[in-house]
Design an enzyme around this catalytic site. Structure first.
Site, PDB file in Angstrom:
ATOM      1  CG  ASP A   1      -1.640   1.244   1.462  1.00 61.52           C
ATOM      2  OD1 ASP A   1      -2.324   1.693   0.532  1.00 61.52           O
ATOM      3  OD2 ASP A   1      -1.527   1.807   2.570  1.00 61.52           O
TER       4      ASP A   1
ATOM      5  CG  ASP B   1      -1.210   7.763   0.710  1.00 60.26           C
ATOM      6  OD1 ASP B   1      -1.002   8.973   0.783  1.00 60.26           O
ATOM      7  OD2 ASP B   1      -1.437   7.181  -0.375  1.00 60.26           O
TER       8      ASP B   1
END
Length: 222
Positions: A12, A14
């Site tokens: 992922d 952020d």
């Protein structure tokens, strides 16, 4: 740690790979300033970053997604963010040093994010990140927690999903990884709200600190 070595690592973005909260906090407080409001503390904003722009608008102004003015406020926030996506954002340490080695050894890795491509590309360019696969929110007809973006990333890397780790800081990341048949790796250093217990997510492995994740990944260096 005794576990099968992954052939590819997927992140992922952020709160997992890159600490983008400082720049998103600036945009959130710019929205508050636009409405004559005092800035919110950084830690309050940080906990909501992984929930996206709409959640930040709700935090900043108290406007739910269905409320009048929410759409305009969200666009203001995103426009402010687009002007400064990589002023303070950095790859989490010591993940930055590990990634340089992994990339330098030409080991496959990628990013699967629900961040739109228009904000993701300038961020990656500024940080000199070159993932072998990049799937953003607007690349497919579905996004996480659907497994399709993870499957597509694995396909582009030429690795069977079952030989991939997917690492994330939100329950939707773990749901996507499980649905994709990947090893689901939850990290506790990301943007997690106070009421959320990441150790209750449907993960295979949990790491509280970034350094612990890097230690584990270091065991798979060839």
């Amino acid at each position: 740690m005794s576990m099968q070595a992954p052939q590819a690592i997927l992140f992922d973005l952020d709160g997992t790979l890159v600490d983008t909260a400082p720049d998103l906090a600036e945009a959130t407080n710019a929205l508050r300033a636009h409405h004559g409001l005092a800035p919110l503390p950084f830690e309050v904003i940080r906990r909501q970053v992984s929930n996206g722009g709409s959640a930040l608008v709700t935090l900043a102004l108290g406007l739910e997604a269905s409320a009048e003015g929410h759409t305009q406020a969200r666009q203001f926030l995103l426009d402010a963010y687009e002007q400064a996506v990589a002023v303070h954002s950095r790859v989490f340490s010591p993940l930055d040093a590990w990634l340089q080695e992994w990339h330098g050894d030409q080991r496959p890795w990628g990013i699967v994010t629900n961040k739109p491509r228009r904000y993701t590309l300038p961020l990656l360019e500024a940080l000199l990140l070159q993932p072998g696969a990049l799937l953003c929110a607007d690349d497919l007809s579905v996004k996480k927690p659907a497994p399709e973006p993870l499957w597509e990333a694995a396909r582009r890397l030429g690795v069977d999903p079952k030989h991939c780790w997917y690492i994330g800081d939100h329950v939707r990341d773990m749901e996507a990884a499980v649905a994709a048949g990947m090893t689901a790796v939850a990290v506790g250093y990301g943007y997690i709200s106070e009421e959320d217990d990441y150790q209750q997510w449907p993960a295979d492995i949990w790491f509280e600190e970034c350094a612990a994740l890097v230690d584990a990944l270091g065991e798979f260096k060839l």
